[in-house]
Scaffold this motif. Sequence first.
Motif, PDB file in Angstrom:
ATOM      1  N   MET A 282       0.878  -1.172  -0.083  1.00 30.51           N
ATOM      2  CA  MET A 282      -0.059  -0.110  -0.142  1.00 30.51           C
ATOM      3  C   MET A 282       0.876   1.051   0.153  1.00 30.51           C
ATOM      4  O   MET A 282       0.546   2.357  -0.338  1.00 30.51           O
ATOM      5  CB  MET A 282      -0.918  -0.014   1.232  1.00 30.51           C
TER       6      MET A 282
ATOM      7  N   MET B   5     -10.868   8.136  -6.089  1.00 32.53           N
ATOM      8  CA  MET B   5     -11.016   7.893  -4.705  1.00 32.53           C
ATOM      9  C   MET B   5     -12.563   8.719  -4.506  1.00 32.53           C
ATOM     10  O   MET B   5     -13.247   8.167  -3.626  1.00 32.53           O
ATOM     11  CB  MET B   5     -10.081   8.722  -3.931  1.00 32.53           C
TER      12      MET B   5
ATOM     13  N   GLU C 268     -15.895   1.322 -13.301  1.00 30.81           N
ATOM     14  CA  GLU C 268     -14.772   1.191 -12.299  1.00 30.81           C
ATOM     15  C   GLU C 268     -15.211   0.610 -10.962  1.00 30.81           C
ATOM     16  O   GLU C 268     -14.312   0.079 -10.267  1.00 30.81           O
ATOM     17  CB  GLU C 268     -14.478   2.596 -12.100  1.00 30.81           C
TER      18      GLU C 268
ATOM     19  N   LYS D 275     -13.615  -2.303  -8.797  1.00 31.61           N
ATOM     20  CA  LYS D 275     -13.134  -2.208  -7.503  1.00 31.61           C
ATOM     21  C   LYS D 275     -13.961  -3.580  -6.637  1.00 31.61           C
ATOM     22  O   LYS D 275     -13.021  -4.006  -5.790  1.00 31.61           O
ATOM     23  CB  LYS D 275     -13.943  -0.952  -6.895  1.00 31.61           C
TER      24      LYS D 275
ATOM     25  N   ALA E  86      -4.166  -5.229  -8.865  1.00 34.07           N
ATOM     26  CA  ALA E  86      -4.943  -5.484  -7.777  1.00 34.07           C
ATOM     27  C   ALA E  86      -4.387  -4.514  -6.555  1.00 34.07           C
ATOM     28  O   ALA E  86      -5.242  -4.116  -5.949  1.00 34.07           O
ATOM     29  CB  ALA E  86      -4.691  -6.785  -7.274  1.00 34.07           C
ATOM     30  N   PRO E  87      -3.019  -4.253  -6.360  1.00 29.55           N
ATOM     31  CA  PRO E  87      -2.532  -3.452  -5.239  1.00 29.55           C
ATOM     32  C   PRO E  87      -3.146  -2.100  -5.492  1.00 29.55           C
ATOM     33  O   PRO E  87      -3.647  -1.332  -4.604  1.00 29.55           O
ATOM     34  CB  PRO E  87      -1.040  -3.245  -5.588  1.00 29.55           C
ATOM     35  N   LEU E  88      -3.237  -1.693  -6.708  1.00 33.54           N
ATOM     36  CA  LEU E  88      -3.648  -0.387  -6.984  1.00 33.54           C
ATOM     37  C   LEU E  88      -5.381  -0.167  -6.642  1.00 33.54           C
ATOM     38  O   LEU E  88      -5.759   0.712  -5.920  1.00 33.54           O
ATOM     39  CB  LEU E  88      -3.571   0.087  -8.442  1.00 33.54           C
TER      40      LEU E  88
ATOM     41  N   GLN F  90      -6.714  -1.975  -4.518  1.00 35.75           N
ATOM     42  CA  GLN F  90      -6.947  -2.250  -3.180  1.00 35.75           C
ATOM     43  C   GLN F  90      -6.863  -0.887  -2.391  1.00 35.75           C
ATOM     44  O   GLN F  90      -7.271  -0.515  -1.290  1.00 35.75           O
ATOM     45  CB  GLN F  90      -6.045  -3.307  -2.597  1.00 35.75           C
ATOM     46  N   TYR F  91      -5.630  -0.358  -2.739  1.00 39.32           N
ATOM     47  CA  TYR F  91      -5.421   1.111  -2.100  1.00 39.32           C
ATOM     48  C   TYR F  91      -6.466   1.919  -2.332  1.00 39.32           C
ATOM     49  O   TYR F  91      -6.895   2.506  -1.508  1.00 39.32           O
ATOM     50  CB  TYR F  91      -3.958   1.476  -2.932  1.00 39.32           C
ATOM     51  N   LEU F  92      -6.913   2.098  -3.541  1.00 44.30           N
ATOM     52  CA  LEU F  92      -8.132   2.990  -3.922  1.00 44.30           C
ATOM     53  C   LEU F  92      -9.357   2.617  -3.022  1.00 44.30           C
ATOM     54  O   LEU F  92     -10.026   3.579  -2.691  1.00 44.30           O
ATOM     55  CB  LEU F  92      -8.741   2.857  -5.438  1.00 44.30           C
TER      56      LEU F  92
ATOM     57  N   GLU G 157      -9.209   1.342  -0.212  1.00 39.22           N
ATOM     58  CA  GLU G 157      -8.888   1.689   1.335  1.00 39.22           C
ATOM     59  C   GLU G 157      -9.249   3.307   1.326  1.00 39.22           C
ATOM     60  O   GLU G 157      -9.383   3.830   2.285  1.00 39.22           O
ATOM     61  CB  GLU G 157      -7.369   1.258   1.641  1.00 39.22           C
ATOM     62  N   GLU G 158      -8.688   3.840   0.215  1.00 40.74           N
ATOM     63  CA  GLU G 158      -8.726   5.364   0.478  1.00 40.74           C
ATOM     64  C   GLU G 158     -10.197   5.843   0.309  1.00 40.74           C
ATOM     65  O   GLU G 158     -10.458   6.888   0.785  1.00 40.74           O
ATOM     66  CB  GLU G 158      -7.863   5.817  -0.845  1.00 40.74           C
ATOM     67  N   SER G 159     -10.815   5.360  -0.449  1.00 34.75           N
ATOM     68  CA  SER G 159     -12.334   5.828  -0.778  1.00 34.75           C
ATOM     69  C   SER G 159     -13.009   5.344   0.740  1.00 34.75           C
ATOM     70  O   SER G 159     -13.833   6.047   1.145  1.00 34.75           O
ATOM     71  CB  SER G 159     -12.990   4.751  -1.547  1.00 34.75           C
TER      72      SER G 159
ATOM     73  N   ILE H  44     -11.637   5.529   3.579  1.00 37.26           N
ATOM     74  CA  ILE H  44     -11.067   6.170   4.803  1.00 37.26           C
ATOM     75  C   ILE H  44     -12.098   6.999   5.468  1.00 37.26           C
ATOM     76  O   ILE H  44     -13.110   7.600   4.900  1.00 37.26           O
ATOM     77  CB  ILE H  44      -9.934   7.116   4.242  1.00 37.26           C
ATOM     78  N   ARG H  45     -12.072   6.900   6.822  1.00 40.26           N
ATOM     79  CA  ARG H  45     -13.223   7.466   7.621  1.00 40.26           C
ATOM     80  C   ARG H  45     -12.455   8.764   7.797  1.00 40.26           C
ATOM     81  O   ARG H  45     -11.608   9.384   8.371  1.00 40.26           O
ATOM     82  CB  ARG H  45     -13.458   6.865   8.852  1.00 40.26           C
ATOM     83  N   VAL H  46     -13.675   9.963   7.297  1.00 43.14           N
ATOM     84  CA  VAL H  46     -13.343  11.341   7.397  1.00 43.14           C
ATOM     85  C   VAL H  46     -13.934  11.706   8.990  1.00 43.14           C
ATOM     86  O   VAL H  46     -15.086  11.273   9.318  1.00 43.14           O
ATOM     87  CB  VAL H  46     -14.170  12.111   6.208  1.00 43.14           C
ATOM     88  N   PRO H  47     -13.201  12.484   9.543  1.00 44.36           N
ATOM     89  CA  PRO H  47     -13.705  12.635  10.960  1.00 44.36           C
ATOM     90  C   PRO H  47     -14.992  13.450  10.983  1.00 44.36           C
ATOM     91  O   PRO H  47     -15.377  14.175  10.185  1.00 44.36           O
ATOM     92  CB  PRO H  47     -12.593  13.745  11.501  1.00 44.36           C
TER      93      PRO H  47
END
Lengths: 171, 168
Positions: free
Chosen positions: A106, A129, B23, B27, B45-47, B49-51, B53-55, B57-60
């Motif tokens: 990652m 994203m 897309e 995903k 795959a890594p890309l 998986q990264y996307l 995770e980023e999507s 991502i918990r915004v405060p």
Amino acid sequence: MSLELFLSQVVPVRSKLYRFAYRLLGDEEDAKDITQDALMKVWAMQGKMTELQNLEAWCMRITRNLALDKIKSRKYRIADTLDKASELPASHQKNPHAATERNEVMNKVHTAINALPEKYKSVMQLRDMDGLSYQEIADILDIDMNEVKVNLHRARKAVREKLQNQQVYGL
Amino acid sequence: MDYKSISALLEKYWDGESTLAEEAALKAFFSEPHPDMPEDLLEAAPLFQYLEEESAIRVPAEPEWDMSFLEETTVKTPPVVKMYPVKNWMKYAAIVLMAAGVGYGLKQHHASRQIAMEQLKEEEEARKAFIETKRALALLSRNLNKGTEKMQALSYFNTATEKLSVKD
């Protein structure tokens, strides 16, 4: 008129602006400051609001520009994925070896995307994203839709080549 | 799993031509493990998986916004100024006078221009007459000179004749 427009069209998107700023800056406080500044800037330019076709994209553009200025002025560094991974709860890391391996991969992807020129990085972030349409991205970045597609193609190609060179493959 | 269709989607993705739905399908595909994945899919795959995770991502939580600037800078509508047309008669009179003055000035300018044109025309005619007269006088002078030369020759002849007649 402007106040009504602001309350009906800008206030509802402020959480979206905040999320966008947070994604760019990676810091809660800074994201809050930038979003607040963006809202004030939008209000200060209220005369322009009635002329715009896509008010949301304009607000996003202002937020983005302010965030980029912040990054430039403070040589901002977004915490890398390894740092983020270390903050994850322990339940996500059942197998420490697999977790480390995953974090490493990652981190490489993160580095590859972060190394892209700003215009490529922005397009990729907004599309891959945030899940925005080509037209929305074009409005936010104030560029042509074809340019969005070209930049996206180049960004993805560059990331792909970097990952191929580093032999980063699926987990 | 139909890897061929996923590969085709992936090619569209790399070319920047994929739709949001395609897309999303990619995903979704890469979010699950696939043990016998072909190499072209394995590299992507890594890309993804990264996307993912980023999507995710918990915004405060959204903070409290300070919207007090709306009250401070709300544009106050300027007071309505009532117009009384009769009260401003001097303004209108001044405008009429100015318009009359400008009109008179323009008329005068036009008239003086016409006079100047006429004068120029007269001067031109006088100049032409002068040139013509000058030419006629020059012709007269030339002819007169011719006559004078002839008369001079005749005068020499007369003088010589007189001298000879005196000797005789």
